[in-house]
Motif scaffolding. Sequence first.
Motif, PDB file in Angstrom:
ATOM      1  N   ASP A   1      -3.480  -1.599  -8.088  1.00 45.95           N
ATOM      2  CA  ASP A   1      -4.657  -2.448  -7.940  1.00 45.95           C
ATOM      3  C   ASP A   1      -5.597  -1.887  -6.884  1.00 45.95           C
ATOM      4  O   ASP A   1      -5.176  -1.607  -5.758  1.00 45.95           O
ATOM      5  CB  ASP A   1      -4.249  -3.867  -7.530  1.00 45.95           C
TER       6      ASP A   1
ATOM      7  N   GLU B   1      -3.233  -1.143  -3.725  1.00 47.01           N
ATOM      8  CA  GLU B   1      -1.892  -1.696  -3.601  1.00 47.01           C
ATOM      9  C   GLU B   1      -1.129  -1.479  -4.903  1.00 47.01           C
ATOM     10  O   GLU B   1      -1.716  -1.450  -5.978  1.00 47.01           O
ATOM     11  CB  GLU B   1      -1.945  -3.194  -3.304  1.00 47.01           C
TER      12      GLU B   1
ATOM     13  N   ARG C   1      -8.733   0.414  -0.466  1.00 45.08           N
ATOM     14  CA  ARG C   1      -7.533  -0.440  -0.388  1.00 45.08           C
ATOM     15  C   ARG C   1      -6.871  -0.504  -1.763  1.00 45.08           C
ATOM     16  O   ARG C   1      -7.318  -1.214  -2.654  1.00 45.08           O
ATOM     17  CB  ARG C   1      -7.873  -1.838   0.093  1.00 45.08           C
TER      18      ARG C   1
ATOM     19  N   ARG D   1       0.865  -1.174   0.000  1.00 47.82           N
ATOM     20  CA  ARG D   1       0.000   0.000   0.000  1.00 47.82           C
ATOM     21  C   ARG D   1       0.904   1.227   0.000  1.00 47.82           C
ATOM     22  O   ARG D   1       2.093   1.146   0.308  1.00 47.82           O
ATOM     23  CB  ARG D   1      -0.904  -0.021   1.233  1.00 47.82           C
TER      24      ARG D   1
ATOM     25  N   ASN E   1      -8.848  -2.749  -4.687  1.00 47.94           N
ATOM     26  CA  ASN E   1      -9.660  -3.860  -4.200  1.00 47.94           C
ATOM     27  C   ASN E   1     -11.132  -3.515  -4.434  1.00 47.94           C
ATOM     28  O   ASN E   1     -11.603  -2.485  -3.972  1.00 47.94           O
ATOM     29  CB  ASN E   1      -9.374  -4.091  -2.712  1.00 47.94           C
ATOM     30  N   CYS E   2     -11.839  -4.370  -5.159  1.00 47.55           N
ATOM     31  CA  CYS E   2     -13.245  -4.105  -5.497  1.00 47.55           C
ATOM     32  C   CYS E   2     -14.141  -4.011  -4.271  1.00 47.55           C
ATOM     33  O   CYS E   2     -15.059  -3.197  -4.237  1.00 47.55           O
ATOM     34  CB  CYS E   2     -13.780  -5.189  -6.435  1.00 47.55           C
ATOM     35  N   SER E   3     -13.895  -4.820  -3.261  1.00 48.26           N
ATOM     36  CA  SER E   3     -14.746  -4.789  -2.067  1.00 48.26           C
ATOM     37  C   SER E   3     -14.374  -3.645  -1.129  1.00 48.26           C
ATOM     38  O   SER E   3     -15.215  -3.160  -0.385  1.00 48.26           O
ATOM     39  CB  SER E   3     -14.685  -6.124  -1.332  1.00 48.26           C
ATOM     40  N   GLU E   4     -13.122  -3.235  -1.147  1.00 44.28           N
ATOM     41  CA  GLU E   4     -12.662  -2.116  -0.315  1.00 44.28           C
ATOM     42  C   GLU E   4     -12.059  -1.069  -1.244  1.00 44.28           C
ATOM     43  O   GLU E   4     -10.872  -1.100  -1.532  1.00 44.28           O
ATOM     44  CB  GLU E   4     -11.573  -2.564   0.654  1.00 44.28           C
ATOM     45  N   LYS E   5     -12.854  -0.138  -1.690  1.00 43.12           N
ATOM     46  CA  LYS E   5     -12.391   0.860  -2.670  1.00 43.12           C
ATOM     47  C   LYS E   5     -11.192   1.663  -2.156  1.00 43.12           C
ATOM     48  O   LYS E   5     -10.423   2.197  -2.932  1.00 43.12           O
ATOM     49  CB  LYS E   5     -13.527   1.818  -3.034  1.00 43.12           C
TER      50      LYS E   5
END
Length: 114
Positions: free
Chosen positions: A73, A83, A81, A41, A75-79
Motif C-alpha cells: 500500500d 506499507e 510511505r 513498512r 499512502n496517497c498523501s505521502e508517496k
Amino acid sequence: MEQTKTTEFMLCPKFEKTFSILGKKWNGLIIDVLLETGPQRFGELASKIPMVSDRVLVERLKQLEEDGIVRRDVNCSEKTRIEYQLTEKGKDLQSAMALLQNWGEKWVAAEECR
C-alpha cells in the motif's frame, strides 16, 4: 519378462503450490510478522527479520504480492510511505501458521534452532 508395476505418486497441484509458497525461505517469517504486528513498512519488517538481506526481503515481498498473500500500500498523501500488509488470503493462514508453530514447539529440538 516380468513387468514391474510402478505407482507414480502424484501430489495435488494445490498442495504443491501451497508448499512452494510457505516452504520458501523467509516467507513463513514474513507472514508470521505481518500476522503478529499488522501492516509494516519495509524498514520495520527488515528490523524484525534481521537475518534476511534487503535484496532477498524485496524479492520475497514481491513474490508474496504476486501470490496474493501480501498487499503493498502506497499512502496517497505521502508517496514515500509504503506499507506491506496481509490480504484476506494471507490473513487466512493464521490458523495454519499456529498449527505449524505448535508442531515445531513439540517436535523440533532446541539445538536444531541454533
